[in-house]
Design an enzyme around this catalytic site. Structure first.
Site, short mmCIF file in Angstrom:
data_model
loop_
_atom_site.label_atom_id
_atom_site.label_comp_id
_atom_site.label_asym_id
_atom_site.label_seq_id
_atom_site.Cartn_x
_atom_site.Cartn_y
_atom_site.Cartn_z
N THR A 149 -1.76 -18.57 -16.25
CA THR A 149 -2.80 -18.44 -15.23
C THR A 149 -2.26 -17.54 -14.12
O THR A 149 -1.42 -17.96 -13.32
CB THR A 149 -3.19 -19.81 -14.67
OG1 THR A 149 -3.67 -20.63 -15.74
CG2 THR A 149 -4.29 -19.67 -13.63
N LEU A 151 -12.38 -15.69 -14.87
CA LEU A 151 -13.14 -16.87 -15.30
C LEU A 151 -12.29 -18.13 -15.20
O LEU A 151 -12.79 -19.19 -14.80
CB LEU A 151 -13.64 -16.66 -16.74
CG LEU A 151 -14.41 -17.81 -17.38
CD1 LEU A 151 -15.64 -18.18 -16.57
CD2 LEU A 151 -14.80 -17.45 -18.81
N LYS A 152 -11.01 -18.01 -15.54
CA LYS A 152 -10.12 -19.17 -15.47
C LYS A 152 -10.03 -19.70 -14.03
O LYS A 152 -10.04 -20.92 -13.80
CB LYS A 152 -8.73 -18.80 -15.97
CG LYS A 152 -7.66 -19.88 -15.82
CD LYS A 152 -7.96 -21.13 -16.64
CE LYS A 152 -6.97 -22.26 -16.37
NZ LYS A 152 -5.63 -22.01 -16.90
N LEU A 153 -9.97 -18.80 -13.06
CA LEU A 153 -9.92 -19.26 -11.67
C LEU A 153 -11.19 -20.00 -11.28
O LEU A 153 -11.13 -21.02 -10.58
CB LEU A 153 -9.68 -18.08 -10.73
CG LEU A 153 -8.33 -17.37 -10.81
CD1 LEU A 153 -8.20 -16.36 -9.68
CD2 LEU A 153 -7.17 -18.36 -10.77
N ASN A 207 -10.90 -23.42 -12.89
CA ASN A 207 -9.91 -24.27 -12.25
C ASN A 207 -10.31 -24.67 -10.84
O ASN A 207 -9.86 -25.70 -10.32
CB ASN A 207 -8.53 -23.60 -12.25
CG ASN A 207 -7.74 -23.93 -13.51
OD1 ASN A 207 -8.31 -24.36 -14.51
ND2 ASN A 207 -6.44 -23.73 -13.46
#
Length: 285
Positions: free
Chosen positions: A92, A167-169, A172
Site C-alpha cells: 500500500t 482505489l486502495k486508499l 482503506n
C-alpha cells in the site's frame, strides 16, 4: 507458476501459503531472514538473497511496508527480473508511491502491475483477498493464476499504474473510519452507563449493520488487541497517504485528519503494534 513473494509479514506470509496450497512453486525472501525461513516447507522455499529469490520467477509479488521499503529493493529486483516476468506490486503505497516506484524501475515498469489487496490476515491465509489491479491487460492475464491463488476476485481499476493504489486508499479510508466509528459508539455507550455489547446487538441485521463492526467490536469489548490482522501503525501510515492524496486532489481533509488523530493517540498510548481495533483506547479517559 514459479512465484516469488518479497516481504513475509502478516500479509506476505499468508499470500505465500495460499500460492503454495494452489500448487504454485513459491520462493520467499524477507529482509529479516528468519521470517522467510519460518515459512520454508510445504512447497515454499526461502531464498538467502533477493536476487536469488527473483531469478527464474514468472511472477514477483512485493508485499512490503511502504514506498521506501519497495524502493530499497527496486534496483536489485529489476536487475534479477526475467524478461518475461511480471512484477505485481502489492504494498500500500498510494498513487504517488506507485509512480515513484515505476520511475525507479525504469524500463521494467512496463512489466509492473499496481495491485494492492483488500483484506487482512485471515483472508490472506485463505486466499480470499480482493486484488485491485491496474496496468496493461496483458500483464493482468499473465499474472492471473497467481492473483486467483491469493484472491477471491480481481477488480480492474484501469490501465494506469497508480489507479489501483488510489482505489486502495479509498477502501482503506472506509476501514479506518468504520473501526474508529465502532470504537466511538462502544465508548459512548459505556460513558452513559450502557452495556456496550448492546450497541452491537442493536445494529445486528439492520440497514446500518456491517460485519466488520462485530469483528472489531469483539476485541474492543475485551480490551485484548494482541491478535493482529492489521497493525494500528499501519493504518496510521495509510491515513497519512490518504491525507496527502486528498490534498493533491483539492479535497477537504477534515475527517481524515480527525480519524488519523484518533489512531495517533492510540499509538502514543503504546498500541501501535497491536490490532487496529486498539483505536478504542483513544476514547479512554
Amino acid at each position: 507458476m514459479r512465484t516469488t513473494v518479497i516481504g513475509t509479514g502478516i500479509m506476505g506470509a499468508g499470500m505465500a501459503g495460499s500460492l503454495a496450497r494452489e500448487g504454485h512453486e513459491v520462493v520467499v525472501w524477507n529482509r529479516t531472514a528468519e521470517k522467510a525461513r519460518a515459512l520454508a516447507g510445504d512447497g515454499i522455499e526461502a531464498a538467502e538473497d533477493l536476487a536469488g529469490a527473483v531469478a527464474g520467477a514468472d511472477v514477483v509479488i512485493t508485499m512490503l511496508y511502504d514506498t521506501d521499503a519497495v524502493l530499497a529493493v527496486t534496483d536489485e529486483l529489476v536487475g534479477a527480473l526475467g524478461a518475461d516476468a511480471v512484477w505485481v506490486q502489492s504494498a500500500t503505497v498510494g498513487p504517488d508511491g506507485a509512480r515513484r516506484i515505476a520511475e525507479a524501475a525504469g524500463n521494467a515498469a512496463g512489466r509492473m502491475l499496481d495491485a494492492p489487496v483488500l483484506g487482512t490476515k485471515k483472508p490472506a491465509e485463505d486466499g480470499a483477498l480482493v486484488v485491485l489491479a491496474s496496468g496493461p491487460a496483458a500483464l493482468v492475464e499473465k499474472a492471473q493464476p497467481a492473483l486467483d491463488a491469493v484472491g477471491s476476485r480481481t477488480v480492474r481499476a484501469g490501465e494506469d499504474l497508480g489507479a489501483a493504489s488510489a482505489l486502495k486508499l479509498a477502501c482503506n479510508s472506509w476501514v479506518g473510519l468504520v473501526t474508529a466509528g465502532t470504537a466511538q459508539a462502544l465508548a459512548l455507550a459505556s460513558a452513559q452507563g450502557v452495556d456496550p455489547q448492546l450497541f452491537l446487538d442493536a445494529i445486528e441485521g439492520g440497514a446500518v449493520d456491517t460485519p466488520y463492526a462485530h469483528v472489531k467490536g469483539k476485541p474492543m469489548l475485551t480490551g485484548d488487541y494482541s491478535a493482529v490482522s492489521f497493525a494500528l501503525d499501519g493504518v496510521r501510515k495509510d491515513l497519512g497517504l490518504m491525507v496527502s492524496a486528498a490534498e493533491s486532489g483539492g479535497m477537504p481533509t477534515d475527517l481524515l485528519r480527525t480519524v488519523l488523530g484518533l489512531y495517533d493517540r492510540a499509538s502514543e498510548r503504546g498500541h501501535g503494534a497491536e490490532d487496529l481495533a486498539a483505536v478504542r483506547t483513544a476514547f479512554a479517559g
